[in-house]
Design an enzyme around this catalytic site. Structure first.
Site, PDB file in Angstrom:
ATOM      1  CD  GLU A  59      -1.205  -6.458   8.424  1.00  0.00           C
ATOM      2  OE1 GLU A  59      -1.497  -5.906   9.508  1.00  0.00           O
ATOM      3  OE2 GLU A  59      -1.603  -6.050   7.323  1.00  0.00           O
ATOM      4  CG  ASP A  66      -1.764  -1.208   1.361  1.00  0.00           C
ATOM      5  OD1 ASP A  66      -1.615  -2.127   0.557  1.00  0.00           O
ATOM      6  OD2 ASP A  66      -2.590  -1.248   2.286  1.00  0.00           O
TER       7      ASP A  66
HETATM    8  C1  9WN Z   1      -5.940  -2.773   1.229  1.00  0.00           C
HETATM    9  C2  9WN Z   1      -5.142  -7.808   3.549  1.00  0.00           C
HETATM   10  C3  9WN Z   1      -4.467  -6.688   2.776  1.00  0.00           C
HETATM   11  C4  9WN Z   1      -3.252  -7.185   1.994  1.00  0.00           C
HETATM   12  C5  9WN Z   1      -2.389  -6.054   1.459  1.00  0.00           C
HETATM   13  C6  9WN Z   1      -2.075  -5.111   2.610  1.00  0.00           C
HETATM   14  C7  9WN Z   1      -3.366  -4.583   3.239  1.00  0.00           C
HETATM   15  C8  9WN Z   1      -5.412  -3.349   2.550  1.00  0.00           C
HETATM   16  C9  9WN Z   1      -5.521  -2.285   3.617  1.00  0.00           C
HETATM   17  O1  9WN Z   1      -4.122  -5.673   3.724  1.00  0.00           O
HETATM   18  O2  9WN Z   1      -4.062  -3.804   2.294  1.00  0.00           O
HETATM   19  O3  9WN Z   1      -5.976  -3.781   0.261  1.00  0.00           O
HETATM   20  O4  9WN Z   1      -6.660  -1.887   3.907  1.00  0.00           O
HETATM   21  O5  9WN Z   1      -4.500  -1.825   4.143  1.00  0.00           O
HETATM   22  O6  9WN Z   1      -1.252  -4.073   2.189  1.00  0.00           O
HETATM   23  O7  9WN Z   1      -1.206  -6.558   0.889  1.00  0.00           O
HETATM   24  O8  9WN Z   1      -3.663  -7.993   0.926  1.00  0.00           O
HETATM   25  O9  9WN Z   1      -4.221  -8.485   4.346  1.00  0.00           O
END
Ligand code: 9WN
Length: 409
Positions: free
Chosen positions: A382, A158
């Site tokens: 995470e 992100d």
């Molecule tokens: C937006 C779910 C996801 C991962 C991504 C991570 C984070 C989301 C967020 O979480 O992104 O897609 O809201 O921050 O960056 O890699 O798939 O774990």
């Protein structure tokens, strides 16, 4: 010890199992995410193959008519996450976002087939859907053969520093009021900033304004960056799709051509001054000059590139736990802020397993040991601080547990 962690990892997958799809973690991420789900399927494949195939099938059931597989499937509304289905207004068979995510599903399906050859009929049924998704990337996302993202969330990284310059060029002054939910689940100091979120939302609003028409977006979207994560994961996924296609007696000639295109595209991401693969702004043609762990995905993509070794080694040595998402020696490194420094087990698996396959044994061993150590000491978070090992972000995390079961443990 290992046995106990195996059990804990399996328990996390069960805990996050919503029946047919798996959440990344309860609370922070209450939906099905694309690449998380592929990792989840692989984790399940180590102890419950039937459930693993179902995960893949549910993910692919969200595929749009045009082939795209969205980055989030909103199976049931949940007020705990923003932006939700009402904001995204995806146009698929299941309420969804309007962008995709790194296409690792075909590669994990190949692994699942190794673990459970009896799943072949289910793999065959999924194969053509995966091919259609890969074709969608080739049609809508290429720049000089490299794969572009149209939103930072599409790369799965992100707030990586890679996008900073491109983000600055987006005018988000009219984005309006909104309430974030992520910062009520985890410490805001670990999350992307308001500056980032304003632009994340602005890009969603632009997508919605044209009904997520990819052709129109190619004209008007103010963000289009060729990304090593996307390029390398798709290149790898095409190779895995091709191998499975041959096994199933499918015509794979088109996939061979895609592989050649992506190999040429990958080379356009090599930044000689940085000594690394770099993201490149497709709107300006400029490299971003950011050394990240995505560069080291070249091995995963089947590119055994000696040019990438020195900078990768330096990055490994610059932190206690390899491999940091952003060069620890670079200005702006933040050990706890999401994709601006922390170490991510999922990236470690992709990078480390690729190195193993390509004979980069020393670097691979270092990454695998560090990944295991992080989980042994600090559980299935995470992500982690690459210097202290502190667990951060969401806890009881699905893909971290999957990496333990499938590789690190
Ligand atoms: C937006 C779910 C996801 C991962 C991504 C991570 C984070 C989301 C967020 O979480 O992104 O897609 O809201 O921050 O960056 O890699 O798939 O774990």
């Amino acid at each position: 010890m290992t046995m106990e962690l195996d059990e804990q990892a399996r328990a996390i997958l069960r805990l996050n199992d919503m029946g047919g799809y798996t959440l990344p973690t309860h609370g922070l991420y209450p939906y099905q995410w694309n690449w998380d789900s592929a990792f989840a399927a692989w984790g399940f494949a180590t102890f419950d193959p039937d459930r693993a195939w179902t995960e893949m099938e549910t993910l692919m059931s969200g595929q749009w008519e045009d082939g795209m597989v969205p980055h989030i499937l909103f199976h049931r509304p949940d007020a705990g996450y923003f932006p939700g289905p009402d904001v995204w207004q995806g146009r698929g068979p299941i309420p969804s976002s309007g962008i995709s995510q790194p296409p690792v599903a075909a590669s994990f399906m190949a692994k699942m087939l190794d673990l459970d050859p009896s799943g072949e009929p289910r793999a065959r049924a999924l194969w053509s859907k995966l091919k259609k998704w890969h074709a969608w990337f080739m049609e809508w996302r290429l720049d000089k053969g490299a794969v572009c993202i149209t939103h930072p969330w599409e790369a799965g990284r992100d707030n990586a520093p890679d996008w900073d310059v491109a983000m600055m060029a987006i005018d988000a002054s009219d984005v309006g009021e909104y309430t974030r939910r992520d910062t009520s689940h985890v410490d805001p100091a670990m999350r992307p900033t308001k500056f980032d979120y304003d632009r994340y939302l602005k890009l969603v609003q632009i997508g919605v304004s044209v009904g997520w028409d990819h052709e129109k977006l190619r004209e008007i979207n103010p963000f289009r960056v060729a990304d090593p994560t996307m390029t390398f994961t798709l290149l790898r996924a095409q190779r895995d799709l091709l191998a499975m296609g041959r096994r199933f007696g499918e015509d794979v000639s088109e996939i061979s051509e895609w592989i050649t295109t992506l190999e040429i595209g990958a080379e356009t991401l090599w930044n000689p001054e940085l000594g690394a693969y770099d993201s490149r702004d497709a709107l300006t043609g400029m490299f971003n000059n950011v050394r990240s762990n995505a560069s080291a995905l070249c091995w995963y993509a089947g590119i055994n590139d000696p040019r990438a070794v020195p900078a990768t080694k330096r990055m490994l040595d610059a932190a206690e736990y390899a491999i940091a998402s952003f060069d620890p020696e670079a200005e702006g490194f933040e050990p706890l802020r999401y994709w601006r420094g922390p170490v991510w087990p999922i990236m470690n698996y992709l990078v480390g397993s690729g190195m193993e396959e390509q004979g980069q044994i020393e670097m691979a061993a270092r990454i695998r040991q560090d990944t295991a150590r992080l989980m042994e000491l600090n559980g299935f978070a995470e992500y982690y601080d690459p210097n202290e090992g502190t667990p951060a972000g969401g806890g009881s995390f699905t893909w971290t547990a999957a990496v333990w079961l499938g590789w690190a443990g």
